[in-house]
Design a protein around this motif. Structure first.
Motif, PDB file in Angstrom:
ATOM      1  N   PHE A 145       0.855  -1.178   0.000  1.00 36.92           N
ATOM      2  CA  PHE A 145       0.000   0.000   0.000  1.00 36.92           C
ATOM      3  C   PHE A 145       0.898   1.238   0.000  1.00 36.92           C
ATOM      4  O   PHE A 145       1.893   1.288   0.724  1.00 36.92           O
ATOM      5  N   ALA A 146       0.526   2.202  -0.796  1.00 36.64           N
ATOM      6  CA  ALA A 146       1.341   3.421  -0.876  1.00 36.64           C
ATOM      7  C   ALA A 146       1.355   4.166   0.449  1.00 36.64           C
ATOM      8  O   ALA A 146       2.382   4.716   0.863  1.00 36.64           O
ATOM      9  N   ASP A 147       0.204   4.176   1.123  1.00 40.38           N
ATOM     10  CA  ASP A 147       0.094   4.883   2.393  1.00 40.38           C
ATOM     11  C   ASP A 147      -1.150   4.389   3.122  1.00 40.38           C
ATOM     12  O   ASP A 147      -1.867   3.502   2.628  1.00 40.38           O
ATOM     13  N   VAL A 148      -1.413   4.957   4.279  1.00 39.73           N
ATOM     14  CA  VAL A 148      -2.565   4.535   5.075  1.00 39.73           C
ATOM     15  C   VAL A 148      -3.868   4.773   4.326  1.00 39.73           C
ATOM     16  O   VAL A 148      -4.791   3.945   4.384  1.00 39.73           O
ATOM     17  N   ALA A 149      -3.950   5.871   3.617  1.00 39.45           N
ATOM     18  CA  ALA A 149      -5.174   6.167   2.858  1.00 39.45           C
ATOM     19  C   ALA A 149      -5.441   5.094   1.818  1.00 39.45           C
ATOM     20  O   ALA A 149      -6.591   4.682   1.616  1.00 39.45           O
ATOM     21  N   ALA A 150      -4.400   4.639   1.133  1.00 34.25           N
ATOM     22  CA  ALA A 150      -4.567   3.589   0.128  1.00 34.25           C
ATOM     23  C   ALA A 150      -4.993   2.282   0.775  1.00 34.25           C
ATOM     24  O   ALA A 150      -5.837   1.550   0.233  1.00 34.25           O
ATOM     25  N   ALA A 151      -4.419   1.985   1.939  1.00 32.47           N
ATOM     26  CA  ALA A 151      -4.800   0.771   2.647  1.00 32.47           C
ATOM     27  C   ALA A 151      -6.267   0.827   3.069  1.00 32.47           C
ATOM     28  O   ALA A 151      -7.020  -0.137   2.888  1.00 32.47           O
ATOM     29  N   ARG A 152      -6.676   1.975   3.576  1.00 31.88           N
ATOM     30  CA  ARG A 152      -8.064   2.117   4.022  1.00 31.88           C
ATOM     31  C   ARG A 152      -9.022   2.081   2.837  1.00 31.88           C
ATOM     32  O   ARG A 152     -10.129   1.532   2.929  1.00 31.88           O
ATOM     33  N   ALA A 153      -8.620   2.632   1.718  1.00 32.10           N
ATOM     34  CA  ALA A 153      -9.474   2.622   0.523  1.00 32.10           C
ATOM     35  C   ALA A 153      -9.734   1.200   0.061  1.00 32.10           C
ATOM     36  O   ALA A 153     -10.833   0.879  -0.414  1.00 32.10           O
ATOM     37  N   PHE A 154      -8.722   0.326   0.192  1.00 28.91           N
ATOM     38  CA  PHE A 154      -8.916  -1.064  -0.233  1.00 28.91           C
ATOM     39  C   PHE A 154      -9.599  -1.900   0.839  1.00 28.91           C
ATOM     40  O   PHE A 154     -10.550  -2.645   0.559  1.00 28.91           O
ATOM     41  N   LEU A 155      -9.148  -1.791   2.068  1.00 33.20           N
ATOM     42  CA  LEU A 155      -9.638  -2.663   3.132  1.00 33.20           C
ATOM     43  C   LEU A 155     -11.006  -2.255   3.640  1.00 33.20           C
ATOM     44  O   LEU A 155     -11.780  -3.090   4.125  1.00 33.20           O
ATOM     45  N   GLY A 156     -11.334  -0.974   3.528  1.00 37.34           N
ATOM     46  CA  GLY A 156     -12.593  -0.487   4.041  1.00 37.34           C
ATOM     47  C   GLY A 156     -12.452  -0.016   5.475  1.00 37.34           C
ATOM     48  O   GLY A 156     -11.361   0.002   6.046  1.00 37.34           O
ATOM     49  N   GLU A 157     -13.558   0.357   6.057  1.00 39.89           N
ATOM     50  CA  GLU A 157     -13.558   0.880   7.414  1.00 39.89           C
ATOM     51  C   GLU A 157     -14.257  -0.097   8.347  1.00 39.89           C
ATOM     52  O   GLU A 157     -15.207  -0.763   7.979  1.00 39.89           O
ATOM     53  N   GLY A 158     -13.757  -0.183   9.534  1.00 35.88           N
ATOM     54  CA  GLY A 158     -14.274  -1.089  10.546  1.00 35.88           C
ATOM     55  C   GLY A 158     -13.180  -1.355  11.545  1.00 35.88           C
ATOM     56  O   GLY A 158     -12.005  -1.076  11.295  1.00 35.88           O
ATOM     57  N   VAL A 159     -13.541  -1.922  12.703  1.00 36.42           N
ATOM     58  CA  VAL A 159     -12.548  -2.096  13.755  1.00 36.42           C
ATOM     59  C   VAL A 159     -11.458  -3.081  13.352  1.00 36.42           C
ATOM     60  O   VAL A 159     -10.282  -2.886  13.668  1.00 36.42           O
ATOM     61  N   LEU A 160     -11.828  -4.149  12.653  1.00 36.64           N
ATOM     62  CA  LEU A 160     -10.818  -5.113  12.221  1.00 36.64           C
ATOM     63  C   LEU A 160      -9.897  -4.500  11.183  1.00 36.64           C
ATOM     64  O   LEU A 160      -8.669  -4.661  11.244  1.00 36.64           O
ATOM     65  N   GLN A 161     -10.480  -3.778  10.236  1.00 36.23           N
ATOM     66  CA  GLN A 161      -9.674  -3.135   9.202  1.00 36.23           C
ATOM     67  C   GLN A 161      -8.719  -2.112   9.809  1.00 36.23           C
ATOM     68  O   GLN A 161      -7.558  -2.014   9.392  1.00 36.23           O
ATOM     69  N   GLU A 162      -9.188  -1.374  10.794  1.00 32.89           N
ATOM     70  CA  GLU A 162      -8.316  -0.398  11.443  1.00 32.89           C
ATOM     71  C   GLU A 162      -7.174  -1.097  12.189  1.00 32.89           C
ATOM     72  O   GLU A 162      -6.046  -0.579  12.239  1.00 32.89           O
ATOM     73  N   ALA A 163      -7.465  -2.256  12.755  1.00 30.82           N
ATOM     74  CA  ALA A 163      -6.402  -3.012  13.431  1.00 30.82           C
ATOM     75  C   ALA A 163      -5.361  -3.483  12.421  1.00 30.82           C
ATOM     76  O   ALA A 163      -4.155  -3.438  12.685  1.00 30.82           O
ATOM     77  N   TRP A 164      -5.822  -3.957  11.266  1.00 29.12           N
ATOM     78  CA  TRP A 164      -4.875  -4.364  10.220  1.00 29.12           C
ATOM     79  C   TRP A 164      -4.015  -3.182   9.779  1.00 29.12           C
ATOM     80  O   TRP A 164      -2.810  -3.302   9.603  1.00 29.12           O
ATOM     81  N   ILE A 165      -4.675  -2.040   9.596  1.00 34.61           N
ATOM     82  CA  ILE A 165      -3.944  -0.847   9.143  1.00 34.61           C
ATOM     83  C   ILE A 165      -2.922  -0.421  10.200  1.00 34.61           C
ATOM     84  O   ILE A 165      -1.779  -0.089   9.876  1.00 34.61           O
ATOM     85  N   ALA A 166      -3.324  -0.455  11.463  1.00 34.10           N
ATOM     86  CA  ALA A 166      -2.402  -0.081  12.533  1.00 34.10           C
ATOM     87  C   ALA A 166      -1.204  -1.012  12.591  1.00 34.10           C
ATOM     88  O   ALA A 166      -0.112  -0.613  13.017  1.00 34.10           O
ATOM     89  N   GLY A 167      -1.393  -2.246  12.133  1.00 36.11           N
ATOM     90  CA  GLY A 167      -0.320  -3.223  12.188  1.00 36.11           C
ATOM     91  C   GLY A 167       0.585  -3.239  10.984  1.00 36.11           C
ATOM     92  O   GLY A 167       1.556  -4.016  10.946  1.00 36.11           O
ATOM     93  N   LEU A 168       0.315  -2.417   9.983  1.00 41.07           N
ATOM     94  CA  LEU A 168       1.160  -2.390   8.792  1.00 41.07           C
ATOM     95  C   LEU A 168       2.557  -1.884   9.143  1.00 41.07           C
ATOM     96  O   LEU A 168       2.721  -0.991   9.969  1.00 41.07           O
ATOM     97  N   GLU A 169       3.566  -2.476   8.511  1.00 42.26           N
ATOM     98  CA  GLU A 169       4.930  -2.001   8.733  1.00 42.26           C
ATOM     99  C   GLU A 169       5.424  -1.280   7.485  1.00 42.26           C
ATOM    100  O   GLU A 169       5.098  -1.634   6.355  1.00 42.26           O
ATOM    101  N   SER A 170       6.220  -0.259   7.728  1.00 46.21           N
ATOM    102  CA  SER A 170       6.709   0.596   6.652  1.00 46.21           C
ATOM    103  C   SER A 170       8.014   0.052   6.087  1.00 46.21           C
ATOM    104  O   SER A 170       8.920  -0.323   6.831  1.00 46.21           O
TER     105      SER A 170
END
Length: 259
Positions: A145-170
């Protein structure tokens, strides 16, 4: 809350743990494709305990691609954590795949566990083997994912998706999860094998917690509880399979009732 981080070397893996607090030990195991960070709010709510958050093999900061993804390997890792820290007997808490792991630990090493808390867990095989579909889903992620916005655009919004996004490593090329699709598929396949004999042999007092909108049918929930030996059941109204994320206060109240 200040955590002490440790790496515990087991057979074929390095297991990353974070612990904080003193007094009675509570060891927490996350679910498939999750990580220990999901349970930091849980640890903070149990500041009067010694809380140990574990990244299971193949997840988080632990060995990403271990050769052995059997249930026995996961159990051995948790046993090694408890014994290495010298905190037995513990309250062992697990969610989903982590609950399945916790149940097997209590079955094989009851001397290490004096209370068991299973959030949205079962004996395995309740919904068939969906591991291939899970693997395909994780392989569909357009990584990096290019950035958090791109990750959220693909994964969608929700508590699980936010946990996945928070766990992404750069990395140099963008953001990636701390797990690999094929490892998740193999892990899920092992969990799908029913382990009713082990569950029926657990003598540790157990709190089984389900979310109202979790992954199990009422028939499956009732069967799991009925086939346990020392079980109390609590249902969390409005909660999902990830009740620790979307029903935090109710989850903590349930957890404290087991302590």
């Amino acid at each position: 809350m200040e955590f002490t981080e440790r790496v515990i070397r087991t057979d074929g893996a390095e297991i990353a743990v974070a612990e904080a607090g003193e007094s009675r030990a509570v060891v927490v195991l996350h679910g498939l494709a999750g990580c220990r960070d999901e349970f930091i709010p849980t640890a903070e709510a149990l500041a009067d305990h010694r809380v140990v958050l574990v990244d299971l093999r193949g997840h988080g900061r632990s060995t990403r691609r271990p050769e052995d993804l059997s249930r026995a390997a996961f159990v051995a890792d948790v046993v090694a954590v408890i014994e290495s820290l010298g905190v037995a007997p513990v309250v062992l808490v697990g969610q989903s795949m982590g609950a399945h792991t916790a149940m097997l630990v209590a079955a094989s090493r009851p001397d290490l566990v004096d209370r068991l808390v299973l959030l949205e867990g079962g004996a395995g095989g309740e919904n068939g083997d969906e591991s291939a579909a899970l693997g395909d889903y994780f392989r569909s992620w357009p990584l990096p994912f290019a950035d958090v916005a791109a990750a959220r655009a693909f994964l969608g919004e929700g508590v699980l998706q936010e946990a996945w996004i928070a766990g992404l490593e750069s990395g140099v090329d963008g953001l990636r999860p701390r797990f690999d699709a094929d490892v998740m598929e193999a892990t899920a396949s092992a969990v799908a094998e029913p382990r009713w004999a082990e569950w029926e042999g657990v003598t540790t007092p157990t709190l089984v917690v389900f979310g109202e909108h979790g992954m199990f049918s009422e028939e499956q929930r009732a069967a799991f509880v009925d086939r346990g030996r020392s079980v109390i059941r609590l249902d969390l109204p409005g909660a999902s399979h990830d009740a620790h994320l979307d029903a935090h206060d109710a989850w903590i109240a349930a957890l404290r009732s087991a302590l």
